[in-house]
Write an enzyme that holds these catalytic residues in place. Structure first.
Site, short mmCIF file in Angstrom:
data_model
loop_
_atom_site.label_atom_id
_atom_site.label_comp_id
_atom_site.label_asym_id
_atom_site.label_seq_id
_atom_site.Cartn_x
_atom_site.Cartn_y
_atom_site.Cartn_z
N SER A 88 3.77 -2.81 1.91
CA SER A 88 4.09 -2.02 3.11
C SER A 88 3.69 -2.65 4.43
CB SER A 88 3.45 -0.63 2.98
OG SER A 88 4.16 0.14 2.04
N SER A 188 6.50 8.20 3.55
CA SER A 188 7.83 8.12 2.96
C SER A 188 8.40 6.72 3.11
CB SER A 188 8.78 9.13 3.62
OG SER A 188 10.09 8.98 3.13
N ASN A 189 8.56 6.04 1.97
CA ASN A 189 9.24 4.75 1.99
C ASN A 189 10.70 4.88 2.39
OD1 ASN A 189 7.22 2.70 0.83
ND2 ASN A 189 7.08 4.37 -0.65
N ARG A 312 -1.51 1.07 11.60
CA ARG A 312 -2.62 1.94 11.21
C ARG A 312 -3.88 1.52 11.97
NH1 ARG A 312 -2.98 4.93 6.79
NH2 ARG A 312 -1.12 3.88 5.95
N GLY A 327 -0.71 -2.80 2.11
CA GLY A 327 0.50 -2.75 1.32
C GLY A 327 0.23 -2.80 -0.16
#
Length: 372
Positions: A88, A188-189, A312, A327
């Site tokens: 991610s 949510s991907n 983040r 990720g």
């Protein structure tokens, strides 16, 4: 792809791991090299086949360390400059491209999904680009519709090609969230698959091409790529593994090669510790976005949360705030953070063995790398 449920193998089905050598290279000024190496070794002891770390910063040199092995059943050390699936952290690259398009137009943060992707998402006229970026859109995550480790069905699909359209349709076929868009954080991907499609609509090119031309090439991130449907990791790299249940037992299966279209714009990227440190330093330092959009990126979408627009924030025990992302790419996990003043950047990547959860050890090492 972040927040994939991690499967912790119990003592009854514990997975054997070979002895783990460790190595360290170079050294930044004032760094506690012994402490950093011990922290890296703790990560491996707490649930990883191997781990690699790079710490850098303005005027402080670079420290690189490795621990564990690159491949089970061997004594081959983790490659200090090796490539891995960054999961991610891909989202931060996608978000940067989206905000660059906002800066130059015609895209706006308050544009609706319906404006750019008409008919794709039910209620898309109430969901904005901003909400996709900060995970407050309420669009269901497609991962909930797919088998995940340790189910054998997941391994069977490892080379399947998934289109963003197919995954988005699977997601929106789920019951909608009861919360109004913009009111609740829910990772949510799917939201980032939608952003990848919006990038294509705005530019006429794929998100991968836009990331390449806007970020990878200008920053000379030579170890970073978006492989699309290619299953291989080029160049030196550690092997990654997933747990697969077989009857009453669970074993580790080499999952290094897989079709990353499963993750797409939400997590397909391959990178290195050095490239991610450079990217985070340039992003947080203001090279890639104007100040007002960088401020937007760093601002959490929901009070009490830490996730802004693809970025983040994290506060360390010494009071230094860092920004970055983490990720989870199933067989690989990574964390990359930088201070606003560019004095310190740190990236850690590991290949989990699912004997335990290394998150606490990783967080302790991140804090040590930033605070000294």
């Amino acid at each position: 792809m972040r927040r994939v449920h991690r499967v912790l193998v119990t003592a009854a089905t514990a997975l054997a791991v070979v002895a783990v050598p460790s190595a360290a290279q170079a050294s930044p000024a004032k760094a506690d090299r012994g402490g950093l190496q011990k922290g890296l070794d703790d990560i491996v002891a707490n649930g990883a086949v191997g781990a690699v770390m790079e710490v850098g910063g303005n005027g402080g040199g670079v420290w690189r360390g490795t621990s564990g092995v690159a491949e089970l059943g061997t004594s081959r050390e983790m490659p200090a400059h090796g490539r891995f699936r960054a999961g991610s952290i891909t989202k931060t690259f996608v978000a940067t491209v989206v905000l660059q398009l906002v800066d130059k137009g015609p895209l706006r943060l308050d544009d609706t999904v319906e404006k750019w992707l008409p008919g794709v998402v039910p209620g898309g006229d109430r969901i904005t680009v901003r909400q996709l970026l900060n995970h407050t859109s309420g669009v269901p995550d497609y991962r909930g519709t797919l088998p995940m480790p340790p189910t054998p069905e997941f391994e069977a699909d490892r080379f399947r090609t998934w289109s963003a359209t197919e995954l988005i349709r699977r997601a929106v076929a789920q019951p909608p969230t009861p919360d109004a868009p913009g009111t609740k954080y829910a990772y949510s991907n799917t939201g980032y698959l939608l952003l990848g499609e919006i990038i294509r609509k705005v530019t006429g090119r794929s998100y991968a091409v836009e990331i390449e031309r806007r970020i990878i090439e200008p920053l000379r991130l030579h170890g970073t790529s978006l492989p699309g449907t290619s299953s291989r990791i080029r160049g030196p790299h550690p092997h990654g593994y997933i747990p697969v249940r077989q009857g009453d037992e669970t074993r580790l299966v080499d999952f290094t090669e897989m079709n990353p279209s499963l993750m797409g714009a939400g997590g397909e990227m391959i990178s290195t510790t050095g490239d991610l440190n450079r990217f985070m330093a340039e992003l947080v330092g203001g090279r890639l976005l104007p100040r007002h959009l960088l401020d937007e990126m760093k601002t959490p979408g929901v009070e009490g949360k830490r996730y802004g627009l693809g970025l983040r924030r994290q506060d360390t025990p010494c009071g230094v705030r860092v920004y970055g992302n983490d990720g989870d790419a199933l067989a690989y996990q990574a964390w990359s953070f930088a201070t606003e003043d560019r004095r310190r950047q740190v990236t850690i990547a590991l290949t989990p063995d699912f004997r335990g959860d290394p998150d606490d050890a990783v967080e302790a090492l991140l804090d040590k790398a930033i605070c000294g």
